[in-house]
Design an enzyme around this catalytic site. Structure first.
Site, PDB file in Angstrom:
ATOM      1  N   ALA A 101       0.864  -1.182   0.000  1.00 50.02           N
ATOM      2  CA  ALA A 101       0.000   0.000   0.000  1.00 50.02           C
ATOM      3  C   ALA A 101       0.900   1.232   0.000  1.00 50.02           C
ATOM      4  O   ALA A 101       2.055   1.165   0.438  1.00 50.02           O
ATOM      5  CB  ALA A 101      -0.883  -0.020   1.240  1.00 50.02           C
ATOM      6  N   GLY A 144       0.971  -5.102   0.847  1.00 49.21           N
ATOM      7  CA  GLY A 144      -0.182  -5.198  -0.052  1.00 49.21           C
ATOM      8  C   GLY A 144       0.169  -5.826  -1.390  1.00 49.21           C
ATOM      9  O   GLY A 144      -0.706  -6.378  -2.060  1.00 49.21           O
ATOM     10  N   GLU A 147      -0.108  -9.389  -0.787  1.00 51.14           N
ATOM     11  CA  GLU A 147      -1.537  -9.663  -0.580  1.00 51.14           C
ATOM     12  C   GLU A 147      -2.307  -9.616  -1.899  1.00 51.14           C
ATOM     13  O   GLU A 147      -3.203 -10.432  -2.141  1.00 51.14           O
ATOM     14  CB  GLU A 147      -2.108  -8.645   0.415  1.00 51.14           C
ATOM     15  CG  GLU A 147      -1.531  -8.857   1.814  1.00 51.14           C
ATOM     16  CD  GLU A 147      -1.844  -7.707   2.762  1.00 51.14           C
ATOM     17  OE1 GLU A 147      -1.637  -6.536   2.370  1.00 51.14           O
ATOM     18  OE2 GLU A 147      -2.296  -7.966   3.883  1.00 51.14           O
ATOM     19  N   GLU A 167       4.739  -5.076   7.193  1.00 55.73           N
ATOM     20  CA  GLU A 167       3.934  -4.050   7.879  1.00 55.73           C
ATOM     21  C   GLU A 167       4.376  -3.824   9.320  1.00 55.73           C
ATOM     22  O   GLU A 167       4.265  -2.723   9.846  1.00 55.73           O
ATOM     23  CB  GLU A 167       2.446  -4.430   7.842  1.00 55.73           C
ATOM     24  CG  GLU A 167       1.794  -4.336   6.468  1.00 55.73           C
ATOM     25  CD  GLU A 167       1.925  -5.604   5.643  1.00 55.73           C
ATOM     26  OE1 GLU A 167       2.739  -6.488   5.990  1.00 55.73           O
ATOM     27  OE2 GLU A 167       1.202  -5.720   4.627  1.00 55.73           O
TER      28      GLU A 167
HETATM   29  N1  CAA Z   1       4.629   3.358  -0.543  1.00 58.34           N
HETATM   30  C1  CAA Z   1       5.039   4.544  -1.024  1.00 58.34           C
HETATM   31  N2  CAA Z   1       6.240   4.728  -1.619  1.00 58.34           N
HETATM   32  C2  CAA Z   1       7.052   3.668  -1.703  1.00 58.34           C
HETATM   33  C3  CAA Z   1       6.699   2.404  -1.225  1.00 58.34           C
HETATM   34  C4  CAA Z   1       5.416   2.257  -0.612  1.00 58.34           C
HETATM   35  N3  CAA Z   1       4.961   1.095  -0.161  1.00 58.34           N
HETATM   36  N4  CAA Z   1       7.717   1.550  -1.457  1.00 58.34           N
HETATM   37  C5  CAA Z   1       8.674   2.255  -2.062  1.00 58.34           C
HETATM   38  N5  CAA Z   1       8.284   3.539  -2.216  1.00 58.34           N
HETATM   39  C6  CAA Z   1       9.021   4.652  -2.813  1.00 58.34           C
HETATM   40  C7  CAA Z   1      10.073   5.201  -1.838  1.00 58.34           C
HETATM   41  O1  CAA Z   1       9.489   6.080  -0.922  1.00 58.34           O
HETATM   42  C8  CAA Z   1      10.986   5.877  -2.810  1.00 58.34           C
HETATM   43  O2  CAA Z   1      10.421   7.099  -3.198  1.00 58.34           O
HETATM   44  P1  CAA Z   1      11.316   8.461  -3.271  1.00 58.34           P
HETATM   45  O3  CAA Z   1      12.253   8.189  -4.424  1.00 58.34           O
HETATM   46  O4  CAA Z   1      10.313   9.526  -3.543  1.00 58.34           O
HETATM   47  O5  CAA Z   1      12.031   8.573  -1.980  1.00 58.34           O
HETATM   48  C9  CAA Z   1      10.978   4.970  -4.018  1.00 58.34           C
HETATM   49  O6  CAA Z   1       9.784   4.189  -3.912  1.00 58.34           O
HETATM   50  C10 CAA Z   1      12.137   4.011  -4.022  1.00 58.34           C
HETATM   51  O7  CAA Z   1      12.194   3.330  -2.773  1.00 58.34           O
HETATM   52  P2  CAA Z   1      13.546   3.133  -1.951  1.00 58.34           P
HETATM   53  O8  CAA Z   1      14.424   4.343  -2.071  1.00 58.34           O
HETATM   54  O9  CAA Z   1      13.172   2.715  -0.567  1.00 58.34           O
HETATM   55  O10 CAA Z   1      14.220   1.933  -2.773  1.00 58.34           O
HETATM   56  P3  CAA Z   1      15.091   0.716  -2.238  1.00 58.34           P
HETATM   57  O11 CAA Z   1      15.579  -0.017  -3.441  1.00 58.34           O
HETATM   58  O12 CAA Z   1      16.074   1.165  -1.231  1.00 58.34           O
HETATM   59  O13 CAA Z   1      14.031  -0.239  -1.452  1.00 58.34           O
HETATM   60  C11 CAA Z   1      11.942  -1.382  -1.101  1.00 58.34           C
HETATM   61  C12 CAA Z   1      12.942  -0.815  -2.133  1.00 58.34           C
HETATM   62  C13 CAA Z   1      12.570  -2.595  -0.391  1.00 58.34           C
HETATM   63  C14 CAA Z   1      10.718  -1.850  -1.873  1.00 58.34           C
HETATM   64  C15 CAA Z   1      11.605  -0.294  -0.063  1.00 58.34           C
HETATM   65  O14 CAA Z   1      11.186   0.876  -0.735  1.00 58.34           O
HETATM   66  C16 CAA Z   1      10.529  -0.658   0.916  1.00 58.34           C
HETATM   67  O15 CAA Z   1      10.820  -1.337   1.901  1.00 58.34           O
HETATM   68  N6  CAA Z   1       9.281  -0.233   0.666  1.00 58.34           N
HETATM   69  C17 CAA Z   1       8.198  -0.354   1.604  1.00 58.34           C
HETATM   70  C18 CAA Z   1       7.686  -1.783   1.667  1.00 58.34           C
HETATM   71  C19 CAA Z   1       6.572  -1.882   2.702  1.00 58.34           C
HETATM   72  O16 CAA Z   1       6.776  -1.610   3.861  1.00 58.34           O
HETATM   73  N7  CAA Z   1       5.385  -2.326   2.259  1.00 58.34           N
HETATM   74  C20 CAA Z   1       4.231  -2.440   3.126  1.00 58.34           C
HETATM   75  C21 CAA Z   1       3.343  -1.248   2.986  1.00 58.34           C
HETATM   76  S1  CAA Z   1       2.016  -1.258   4.129  1.00 58.34           S
HETATM   77  C22 CAA Z   1       0.863  -2.280   3.440  1.00 58.34           C
HETATM   78  O17 CAA Z   1       1.006  -2.769   2.343  1.00 58.34           O
HETATM   79  C23 CAA Z   1      -0.372  -2.518   4.259  1.00 58.34           C
HETATM   80  C24 CAA Z   1      -1.291  -3.553   3.728  1.00 58.34           C
HETATM   81  O18 CAA Z   1      -1.378  -4.627   4.262  1.00 58.34           O
HETATM   82  C25 CAA Z   1      -2.102  -3.291   2.579  1.00 58.34           C
END
Ligand code: CAA
Length: 293
Positions: A101, A144, A147, A167
């Site tokens: 998400a 998500g 999921e 999460e």
């Molecule tokens: N939401 C919004 N933006 C996201 C995102 C997310 N889930 N995942 C990545 N991005 C964005 C980052 O903010 C970043 O944006 P900026 O360039 O504007 O800063 C861009 O994508 C690149 O991300 P990273 O710089 O972090 O890239 P990385 O290669 O170092 O890491 C990654 C990649 C491992 C996917 C890391 O971005 C990450 O851990 N993302 C979050 C994953 C996460 O926690 N997902 C769960 C979300 S909550 C959920 O999904 C609830 C549910 O049950 C529905």
């Protein structure tokens, strides 16, 4: 954004194929798929009967913002109503299927908004689709994203894919099926480990644990998913939908109820033309002609 709606439509119509019906169907498909901002929609396969949805927010690792998920729902609505589509593939990019998400969009949400607006409830549209949906997962399928893949009927993974429910690192829990569907695929210990540690698993592990059914080299993944979707689309759409419903009900019912439900659906196939045609074609040693009736 729309690739097929325009390019594909032109190529088919120009290919001299004079079928008015096909043109009308394509025009309808083109008009219903235009205007998407976060996804691409194409028709694929030799018979163009597979729909491919590509999640397309490359700068955000395909984070599933509200707009993207609404577009996926709208695309599924039109595909479900399009008799020319027999199966659907959802994919992302080689880097990310979806990183979950959209955290930036979600960051300031308050409890009362989430509760009264039933936040994320509309994501269920994917799992309620009557037509078979295959997730083709390359790169990250996190939160998500994992999921969303699990809402699909079949998951294929590229060899570099990573699955996880991170999460817990954000001070929340999976909210679109991660604590419920994952356990049914990989068992309690592994699901609990993934949800409580936030650790990711590789595609190889995901295959071993039963989360994905096959792993392909990343570059071949989408083509392989389309091939499988074409095979599904070559069957009677009516019977495929009944079969999908029967398998999905195994999630919801006790074994006794499930076996009863399956038996009744099996009996129901005997009321269809396609069941008669399938068995007659076998006996006559010919290919069946399905009418989805
Ligand atoms: N939401 C919004 N933006 C996201 C995102 C997310 N889930 N995942 C990545 N991005 C964005 C980052 O903010 C970043 O944006 P900026 O360039 O504007 O800063 C861009 O994508 C690149 O991300 P990273 O710089 O972090 O890239 P990385 O290669 O170092 O890491 C990654 C990649 C491992 C996917 C890391 O971005 C990450 O851990 N993302 C979050 C994953 C996460 O926690 N997902 C769960 C979300 S909550 C959920 O999904 C609830 C549910 O049950 C529905």
């Amino acid at each position: 954004m729309l690739k097929v709606g325009s390019r594909f439509f032109r190529s088919v119509v120009n290919s001299s194929n004079n079928s008015q019906i096909l043109s009308v169907q394509l025009a309808r498909f083109a008009s219903t798929t235009s205007g998407y901002e976060h996804i691409l929609v194409e028709r694929k396969g030799e018979k163009q009967n597979v729909a491919l949805i590509t999640l397309n927010r490359p700068k955000a690792f395909n984070a599933l913002c509200d707009g993207l998920m609404k577009e996926v729902s709208n695309a599924l609505d039109s595909m479900e109503n399009d008799s020319g589509i027999g199966a659907i593939v959802i994919t992302g990019s080689e880097r990310a299927f979806a990183a979950g998400a959209d955290i930036k969009e979600m960051k300031d949400r308050r409890f009362e908004e989430c509760y009264s607006g039933n936040f994320l409830n509309h994501w269920n549209r994917v799992s309620s689709c009557k037509k078979p949906v295959i997730a083709a997962v390359n790169g990250y399928a996190l939160g998500g994203g994992c999921e969303l893949a699990m809402m699909c009927d079949i998951i294929y993974a590229g060899d570099k894919a990573k699955f996880g429910q991170p999460e817990i690192n954000l001070g929340t829990i999976p909210g679109a099926g991660g604590t419920q569907r994952l356990i049914r695929s990989v068992g309690k210990s592994k699901a609990m480990e993934m949800c409580l540690t936030g650790n990711q698993i590789t595609s190889e592990e995901a295959e071993k644990f039963g989360l994905v059914s096959k792993v392909f080299p990343a570059a071949e993944l989408v083509d392989e998913a389309i091939k499988s979707a074409e095979k599904i689309a070559s069957h009677s759409q009516l019977i495929v939908a009944m079969c999908k419903e029967a398998v999905n009900n195994a999630y919801e019912m006790s074994l006794t109820e499930g076996l009863h439900f399956e038996k009744r659906l099996f009996h129901t196939t005997f009321a269809t033309n396609d069941r008669k045609e399938g068995m007659t074609a076998f006996v006559e040693k010919r290919t069946p002609k399905w009418t989805s009736s």
